[in-house]
Design an enzyme around this catalytic site. Structure first.
Site, mmCIF file in Angstrom:
data_model
loop_
_atom_site.group_PDB
_atom_site.id
_atom_site.type_symbol
_atom_site.label_atom_id
_atom_site.label_comp_id
_atom_site.label_asym_id
_atom_site.label_seq_id
_atom_site.Cartn_x
_atom_site.Cartn_y
_atom_site.Cartn_z
ATOM 1 N N GLU A 1 87.706 -26.224 1.823
ATOM 2 C CA GLU A 1 89.074 -26.061 1.335
ATOM 3 C C GLU A 1 89.812 -24.877 1.949
ATOM 4 O OE1 GLU A 1 86.362 -26.294 -0.647
ATOM 5 O OE2 GLU A 1 86.922 -26.945 -2.659
ATOM 6 N N ASP B 1 84.418 -27.922 -2.808
ATOM 7 C CA ASP B 1 83.723 -27.327 -3.958
ATOM 8 C C ASP B 1 82.936 -28.360 -4.757
ATOM 9 O OD1 ASP B 1 84.614 -24.804 -3.356
ATOM 10 O OD2 ASP B 1 86.281 -24.821 -4.772
ATOM 11 N N ASP C 1 82.639 -29.803 -7.657
ATOM 12 C CA ASP C 1 83.129 -30.237 -8.963
ATOM 13 C C ASP C 1 84.030 -31.461 -8.779
ATOM 14 O OD1 ASP C 1 85.415 -29.160 -7.834
ATOM 15 O OD2 ASP C 1 85.597 -27.503 -9.244
ATOM 16 N N GLU D 1 87.294 -31.785 -8.744
ATOM 17 C CA GLU D 1 88.385 -31.583 -7.787
ATOM 18 C C GLU D 1 87.855 -31.608 -6.353
ATOM 19 O OE1 GLU D 1 91.680 -31.454 -8.397
ATOM 20 O OE2 GLU D 1 91.178 -31.838 -10.494
ATOM 21 N N TYR E 1 79.219 -20.479 -7.824
ATOM 22 C CA TYR E 1 80.489 -21.154 -8.095
ATOM 23 C C TYR E 1 81.005 -20.797 -9.489
ATOM 24 C CZ TYR E 1 84.058 -24.752 -7.916
ATOM 25 O OH TYR E 1 85.257 -25.414 -7.904
ATOM 26 N N ARG F 1 83.504 -22.094 -11.435
ATOM 27 C CA ARG F 1 84.054 -23.068 -12.387
ATOM 28 C C ARG F 1 82.888 -23.891 -12.941
ATOM 29 N NH1 ARG F 1 87.907 -22.923 -8.243
ATOM 30 N NH2 ARG F 1 89.890 -22.039 -8.951
ATOM 31 N N HIS G 1 76.067 -27.509 -12.441
ATOM 32 C CA HIS G 1 76.024 -26.197 -11.800
ATOM 33 C C HIS G 1 75.150 -25.240 -12.588
ATOM 34 C CE1 HIS G 1 79.333 -27.933 -9.716
ATOM 35 N NE2 HIS G 1 80.157 -27.856 -10.738
#
Length: 701
Positions: free
Chosen positions: A9, A82, A84, A86, A298, A300, A345
């Site tokens: 990203e 990432d 997740d 998103e 990470y 989130r 995670h």
């Protein structure tokens, strides 16, 4: 020549990963999402199974051309967004744009950006997880349906620029409800009696407990007077001493919400700032000779799970640094924070516990260092042995009245040697030691003073960012990636404002919630919203069909829309007119509510766009010029500061409120400082401090 293209990203992440992978890989950044629903229309075909109409995000043309050109030069493409929902959606959109087969092993995920983690991830690529993509897509479409159907209604009936959101509306309602609780609160009187006692040369205090061994609350002055009369001439004698050993366990490693809460309490960080700094630590920091390294995992996540490798490294560090007594008999295991937590995670931890905060301090900004230190200490403490406290409870009889003194001391600090979690409460947390002298049954104590005080019960506190995040999390509303954006959105829309770091609803916010409660009660229903979150989680787990979830919601929502369109009345919001005149055009100024509270704006808008802050006086003479008075102002970012009202003739400013007196020791300005333990008055230069005077009730002996 490179034979693989890796897409992440951000440029920072690309730089870190590129260093680990070497010359056989080209690493490029997509700069986040490349496709999204259009802003100019709803972009969802409701009658066609909620088919989304994605478009390329404006401004991404050059980036996409660069990615397509790079794609032509390599044999293999890896999508390393990432780990997740998103990130999975970004990878899916990239695969679509670059004509990749998303069933092939093109997806690479890692929880931390370290050399070993990255290399291991590239050994085990996988196909794109369609369940994750569908969960993100369902959430995005659901939010679009709510926003794009209700918002135009609010524009038409109330005011242009308004919006409604599935989760943001619940957050505003919580703030409104709390304000209504505060307004409806009726304070109740109560009293306390504290006695200062001495055993030999050692002084301590005890508090009134009750009469005849029964706990008694004091509500009236007459009750207090009766007890005080009974104490006249009475001996204070120890009736019972109870000593007990108790253990205290460490807190679990951070998840997103607890990191945001603790950073707010300990570092005074806004939620958005916490996430921004955490992103920098995750994506990589240049550590000089060691190169660029991701310092934390990470950020989130709602899982407190820790990998065995990280636990083993922590064990070795703790044993070497603190000794065997500081490590528990078995490694600590932390269960999920909540029943609906996603365990894909780990919790948030340092990528290596061996990189202590002090060792990397020179490479970090002040904010990066403070947050890294917080994450590092929390994780290390989470793996350590329990603290052991010695507590002592002493009951003291004086006539018919019983007083109680409680003391504690740390027998063995355990994890507290490294870190202790803060509290939201604005009172001492109880972590400080309170010593009592050696006492035994039948000891006669010397009475030094008796202090009766009148108190009143307080209303529930307004939500701070930390409190609101905790409330949303406990209710099962929102997810790790959504908390910070929610807090930003409700302020930008003008539905709430921050005053003294607490949320207050605006008139506009109250009005919108009233309309939502009348016409769209499900959107504001906590249980309904939490259930929707759970169903979206089931989509992610492959247990629910995303179209079915959306259909179930939309069926009743569409009926509500039809009723609202017919029955919602148009409302005109009248501005409150002030006595001040606009210095530019002479019209009256009106009160407006912005994200940082009220301000004054010209009533002639848009012809005249003059605005100015509402200045609050303090009554303190300016210590610099001795002519003006100190007033409270706000910076462009909304932070309160104090300055002279003669500005620009006098440029005195202070972040702290001046008291209006000089320090008795050095003669410099005294200021007030507020922390979670209350407010203290201290010198702006030397170490002088004093407690603010607390009003006590007067009694005649």
């Amino acid at each position: 020549m490179a034979d693989s293209l890796v897409i992440v990203e951000s440029p920072a992440k690309a730089k870190t990963i590129g260093k680990y992978l070497g010359s056989k890989y080209i690493v490029k950044a997509s700069m986040g999402h490349i496709r999204d629903l259009p802003k100019s229309q709803m972009g969802v075909e409701v009658d066609n199974n909620f088919e989304p109409k994605y478009i390329t995000i404006r401004g991404k043309g050059d980036i996409l051309k660069e990615l397509k050109d790079a794609r032509k030069k390599v044999k293999k493409v890896y999508l390393a967004a990432d780990p997740d929902r998103e990130g999975e959606a970004i990878a899916w959109h990239l695969a679509h744009y670059l004509d990749l087969d998303d069933t092939e092993e093109c997806r690479v995920v890692f929880n931390e950006i370290t050399k070993q983690a990255v290399k291991d991830a590239f050994k085990t690529p996988r196909p794109i997880n369609k369940d994750l993509v569908n969960a993100q897509q369902a959430r995005r479409i659901l939010d679009r349906l709510v926003g794009y159907k209700i918002s135009p209604l609010l524009w038409k009936k109330v005011k242009k620029g308004l919006s409604a959101g599935r989760v943001q509306s619940v957050a505003v309602k919580l703030i409104n409800d709390r304000e209504n609780e505060i307004k409806a609160f009726i304070p109740e009187e109560y009293w306390s009696i504290t006695v200062q006692l001495k055993s030999g040369a050692n002084g301590f205090e005890a508090k009134y407990y009750g009469t005849g061994g029964q706990k008694q609350e004091l509500h009236k002055e007459a009750e207090v007077q009766a007890i005080l009369q009974g104490l006249e001439g009475a001996d204070f004698i120890v009736s019972e001493v109870r000593e007990k050993e108790r253990t205290r366990n460490p807190s679990a490693p951070f998840i997103t919400s607890t990191m945001q809460q603790e950073a707010a309490r300990k570092l005074n960080f806004r939620a958005s700032k916490t996430m921004s700094v955490a992103q920098q630590l995750y994506e990589g920091i240049d550590l000089g000779k060691e190169g660029i390294v991701g310092l934390i995992t990470y950020m989130r996540t709602d899982s407190t799970r820790i990998s065995p490798v990280a636990q083993e490294e922590a064990k070795g560090f703790i044993l070497e640094k603190y000794g065997e007594a500081y490590y528990p008999e078995t490694p600590r295991q932390y269960v999920k924070k909540a029943a609906n937590a996603q365990d894909a995670h780990e919790g948030i931890r340092p990528s290596s516990v061996l990189r202590t905060p002090e060792e990397v301090k020179e490479f970090l900004s002040r904010d990066q260092f403070r947050l890294y230190k917080l994450v590092w200490e929390r994780f290390v403490a989470s793996q350590m042995s329990s603290a052991v406290m010695d507590t002592m409870t002493v009951d003291i009889l004086a006539g018919d009245s019983m007083f109680r003194a409680v003391g504690s001391k740390v027998k063995f600090p355990g994890f507290m040697k490294v870190y202790v979690e803060s509290s939201d409460e604005e009172t001492p947390s109880g972590d400080e030691e309170k010593f009592l002298p050696p006492l035994a049954k039948d000891d006669v104590l010397k009475r030094e003073a008796v202090e009766p005080k009148q108190h009143f019960t307080q209303p529930p506190p307004r939500y701070s960012e930390a409190r609101l995040v905790r409330a949303l999390e406990e209710m099962g509303i929102g997810r790790p990636s959504t908390y910070a954006p929610i807090l930003e959105t409700i302020q930008k829309r003008g539905y709430v404002a921050l005053e003294e770091k607490r949320f207050i609803p605006t008139e506009l916010g109250e009005l919108v919630i009233e309309l939502m409660e009348e016409f769209f009660p499900e959107i504001l229903d906590v249980d309904f919203t939490a259930q929707m979150e759970e169903e979206l989680d089931h989509v992610e787990e492959g247990r629910e069909n995303w179209v079915k979830v959306l259909s179930g919601f939309y069926e009743s929502f569409e009926k509500r829309l039809e009723v609202a369109e017919e029955e919602m009345k148009e409302i005109e919001i009248q501005d409150e007119v002030s006595d001040e005149l606009c210095e530019k055009c002479g019209r009256h100024m009106v009160y407006k509510m912005g994200r940082f509270g009220k301000f004054l704006a010209c009533s002639g808008f848009p012809d005249c766009r003059n605005t100015k802050p509402i200045i609050k006086g303090t009554g303190v003479v300016c210590p610099s010029c001795n002519k003006g008075t100190i007033v409270e102002r706000r910076s462009k970012k909304g932070r309160v500061f104090f300055g002279c009202d003669r500005y620009p003739e006098c440029d005195f400013v202070s972040w702290d409120r001046p008291v209006g007196r000089n320090c008795p020791e050095c003669g410099q300005m005294l200021i007030t400082k507020t922390n979670r333990n209350g407010t203290v008055i201290q010198c702006s230069k030397c170490d002088y401090k004093e407690e603010p005077a607390e009003e006590a009730a007067d009694f005649e002996d």
